[in-house]
Write a protein that holds these residues in place. Structure first.
Motif, PDB file in Angstrom:
ATOM      1  N   THR A 188       0.901  -1.166  -0.077  1.00  0.00           N
ATOM      2  CA  THR A 188       0.142   0.279  -0.213  1.00  0.00           C
ATOM      3  C   THR A 188       0.769   0.992   0.283  1.00  0.00           C
ATOM      4  O   THR A 188       0.799   1.972  -0.626  1.00  0.00           O
ATOM      5  CB  THR A 188      -0.565  -0.180   1.595  1.00  0.00           C
ATOM      6  N   ALA A 189       1.710   1.399   1.001  1.00  0.00           N
ATOM      7  CA  ALA A 189       3.137   2.823   0.775  1.00  0.00           C
ATOM      8  C   ALA A 189       3.535   2.810  -0.716  1.00  0.00           C
ATOM      9  O   ALA A 189       3.175   3.527  -0.813  1.00  0.00           O
ATOM     10  CB  ALA A 189       3.694   2.295   1.717  1.00  0.00           C
ATOM     11  N   ILE A 190       3.642   1.666  -1.523  1.00  0.00           N
ATOM     12  CA  ILE A 190       4.967   1.620  -2.597  1.00  0.00           C
ATOM     13  C   ILE A 190       3.472   2.222  -3.185  1.00  0.00           C
ATOM     14  O   ILE A 190       4.326   3.030  -4.477  1.00  0.00           O
ATOM     15  CB  ILE A 190       5.158   0.139  -3.108  1.00  0.00           C
ATOM     16  N   VAL A 191       2.601   1.759  -3.482  1.00  0.00           N
ATOM     17  CA  VAL A 191       1.503   2.309  -4.721  1.00  0.00           C
ATOM     18  C   VAL A 191       1.040   3.523  -3.965  1.00  0.00           C
ATOM     19  O   VAL A 191       1.004   4.407  -4.942  1.00  0.00           O
ATOM     20  CB  VAL A 191       0.184   1.128  -4.544  1.00  0.00           C
ATOM     21  N   THR A 192       0.268   3.516  -3.358  1.00  0.00           N
ATOM     22  CA  THR A 192      -0.385   4.956  -2.537  1.00  0.00           C
ATOM     23  C   THR A 192       1.004   6.727  -2.637  1.00  0.00           C
ATOM     24  O   THR A 192       0.594   7.752  -2.319  1.00  0.00           O
ATOM     25  CB  THR A 192      -1.109   5.088  -1.807  1.00  0.00           C
ATOM     26  N   ARG A 193       2.362   5.581  -2.429  1.00  0.00           N
ATOM     27  CA  ARG A 193       3.350   7.055  -0.890  1.00  0.00           C
ATOM     28  C   ARG A 193       2.236   7.728  -0.059  1.00  0.00           C
ATOM     29  O   ARG A 193       2.726   8.552   0.040  1.00  0.00           O
ATOM     30  CB  ARG A 193       3.453   8.090  -2.735  1.00  0.00           C
ATOM     31  N   SER A 194       1.825   7.154   0.676  1.00  0.00           N
ATOM     32  CA  SER A 194       0.920   7.505   1.857  1.00  0.00           C
ATOM     33  C   SER A 194       1.340   6.762   2.792  1.00  0.00           C
ATOM     34  O   SER A 194       0.739   5.739   2.769  1.00  0.00           O
ATOM     35  CB  SER A 194      -0.612   7.440   1.419  1.00  0.00           C
ATOM     36  N   MET A 195       0.919   7.688   3.624  1.00  0.00           N
ATOM     37  CA  MET A 195       1.565   6.572   4.976  1.00  0.00           C
ATOM     38  C   MET A 195       0.573   6.201   6.477  1.00  0.00           C
ATOM     39  O   MET A 195       0.018   5.168   7.083  1.00  0.00           O
ATOM     40  CB  MET A 195       2.707   8.182   6.091  1.00  0.00           C
ATOM     41  N   LEU A 196      -0.603   7.288   5.481  1.00  0.00           N
ATOM     42  CA  LEU A 196      -1.724   7.046   6.385  1.00  0.00           C
ATOM     43  C   LEU A 196      -2.579   5.809   5.302  1.00  0.00           C
ATOM     44  O   LEU A 196      -2.837   5.047   5.909  1.00  0.00           O
ATOM     45  CB  LEU A 196      -2.586   7.974   6.103  1.00  0.00           C
ATOM     46  N   ALA A 197      -2.494   5.642   4.461  1.00  0.00           N
ATOM     47  CA  ALA A 197      -3.209   4.983   3.648  1.00  0.00           C
ATOM     48  C   ALA A 197      -2.264   3.379   3.706  1.00  0.00           C
ATOM     49  O   ALA A 197      -2.792   2.252   3.971  1.00  0.00           O
ATOM     50  CB  ALA A 197      -2.954   5.225   2.327  1.00  0.00           C
ATOM     51  N   ALA A 198      -1.238   3.413   4.345  1.00  0.00           N
ATOM     52  CA  ALA A 198      -0.688   2.262   4.334  1.00  0.00           C
ATOM     53  C   ALA A 198      -0.577   1.329   6.382  1.00  0.00           C
ATOM     54  O   ALA A 198      -0.504   1.049   6.575  1.00  0.00           O
ATOM     55  CB  ALA A 198       1.503   2.191   4.590  1.00  0.00           C
ATOM     56  N   LEU A 199      -0.933   2.821   7.054  1.00  0.00           N
ATOM     57  CA  LEU A 199      -1.816   1.931   8.248  1.00  0.00           C
ATOM     58  C   LEU A 199      -3.220   2.031   7.900  1.00  0.00           C
ATOM     59  O   LEU A 199      -3.349   0.877   8.768  1.00  0.00           O
ATOM     60  CB  LEU A 199      -1.974   3.518   9.455  1.00  0.00           C
ATOM     61  N   PHE A 200      -3.556   2.308   7.613  1.00  0.00           N
ATOM     62  CA  PHE A 200      -5.240   1.714   7.344  1.00  0.00           C
ATOM     63  C   PHE A 200      -5.620   0.963   6.611  1.00  0.00           C
ATOM     64  O   PHE A 200      -6.594   0.314   6.348  1.00  0.00           O
ATOM     65  CB  PHE A 200      -6.156   3.292   7.302  1.00  0.00           C
ATOM     66  N   VAL A 201      -4.674   0.723   4.945  1.00  0.00           N
ATOM     67  CA  VAL A 201      -6.078  -0.071   4.084  1.00  0.00           C
ATOM     68  C   VAL A 201      -5.615  -1.344   4.380  1.00  0.00           C
ATOM     69  O   VAL A 201      -6.408  -2.542   4.973  1.00  0.00           O
ATOM     70  CB  VAL A 201      -4.298   0.124   2.305  1.00  0.00           C
ATOM     71  N   PRO A 202      -4.333  -1.888   5.672  1.00  0.00           N
ATOM     72  CA  PRO A 202      -4.469  -3.411   6.046  1.00  0.00           C
ATOM     73  C   PRO A 202      -5.119  -3.095   7.313  1.00  0.00           C
ATOM     74  O   PRO A 202      -5.513  -4.505   6.926  1.00  0.00           O
ATOM     75  CB  PRO A 202      -2.610  -3.469   6.700  1.00  0.00           C
TER      76      PRO A 202
END
Length: 290
Positions: A188-202
């Motif tokens: 998620t972090a690599i695709v979105t480049r977002s720390m929040l997305a890396a936290l909430f998507v999983p």
């Protein structure tokens, strides 16, 4: 190259003390404090019961070896283990998406190859997962030892070689599950480049999979706990199935030996595919502005 990447990521994370506290220490600390408070409260209740001539639990030794199995089983399961998975995502989002957040990729990527940079981050998260389990083990030992002290029960340590082997396998399986859950955050972090997305998507994905794993819903959808479809859709179910097959009775799930290969393949796919996709995507990514 890989060793340099792991050392660099480990050094950077070690300086982020708040992230390490919330990811590694907070949940075991909460468990230890809550467990001791529970024993103190129960001991007070036992005194009142004894004063009223009510039956109480017989005094028996507290087996500290049970703390090893208890920790291994608890580390990545749905209750307290769910908290560990959630709070480990704080470290995962920091490690996996921090370079996007602080726009430091263009400085780092010139000093190492991209595959090593990603594997270095994953290696640090593996070490962090093991560290979390060890801290949880200390909390479990405090939980069991406080039980002996508060209830004035003797301590013992009784574990056979077979039990030790089973415990070691469950420890390994729990560590894999923690890392696997975090790899969703990596992708998620690599695709979105977002720390929040890396936290909430999983978190969102894990919540959705837990809802899908409710037995009535599985029955309605025609999914059997032993079947390939269920095991490939839900890595949490694969983890529980493998635990049950390693140590029968450790979980109440209706799992049979037919789930062995579907569970192995399911957990492996949810581990290797996000990692492989992350490396492939990262290799093609433009980091000139990151």
């Amino acid at each position: 190259m890989l060793a340099d990447a792991i050392r660099a990521e480990g050094y950077r994370l070690s300086k982020n003390r708040m992230t390490v506290f919330w990811s590694v220490i907070f949940t075991p600390l909460l468990f230890a404090v809550g467990g001791i408070a529970y024993h103190l409260n129960k001991a007070q209740g036992d005194k009142l019961a004894a004063g009223a001539n009510l039956p109480t639990m017989p005094v028996s030794p507290v087996n500290l070896a049970e703390a090893l199995t208890f920790t291994a089983n608890l580390a990545a399961e749905a209750k307290l283990g769910g908290m560990i998975l959630v709070f480990m995502l704080i470290a995962g989002a920091t490690v996996y998406a921090g370079d996007y957040r602080w726009e430091s990729w263009r400085l780092i990527s010139a000093r190492n190859d991209r595959t090593s940079l990603i594997l270095g981050k994953v290696g640090v998260m593996k070490v962090l997962a093991l560290a979390t389990m060890l801290v949880l083990l200390v909390a479990s030992l405090l939980f069991f030892a406080s039980q002996a002290i508060i209830y004035q029960r003797p301590l013992s340590f009784d574990m056979s070689l077979a039990e030790a082997g089973d415990t070691l396998l469950i420890w390994l399986l729990s560590c894999i599950r923690i890392v696997q859950f975090g790899l969703i955050g990596l992708l998620t972090a690599i695709v979105t480049r977002s720390m929040l997305a890396a936290l909430f998507v999983p978190l969102a994905l894990g919540f959705g999979q837990s809802i899908l794993g409710i037995p009535p819903l599985m029955a309605f959808l025609g999914l059997h706990p032993d079947g390939w479809a269920a095991q490939l859709l839900m890595p949490g179910l694969s983890y529980d199935a493998l635990k049950t097959l390693l140590v029968p009775g450790i979980t109440p799930a209706p799992i049979t030996a037919a789930a062995l290969w579907p569970a192995i393949v399911g957990l492996a796919l949810w581990t290797l595919l996000p990692l492989g996709a992350s490396i492939a995507w990262f290799k093609r990514q433009d980091l000139s502005k990151e």
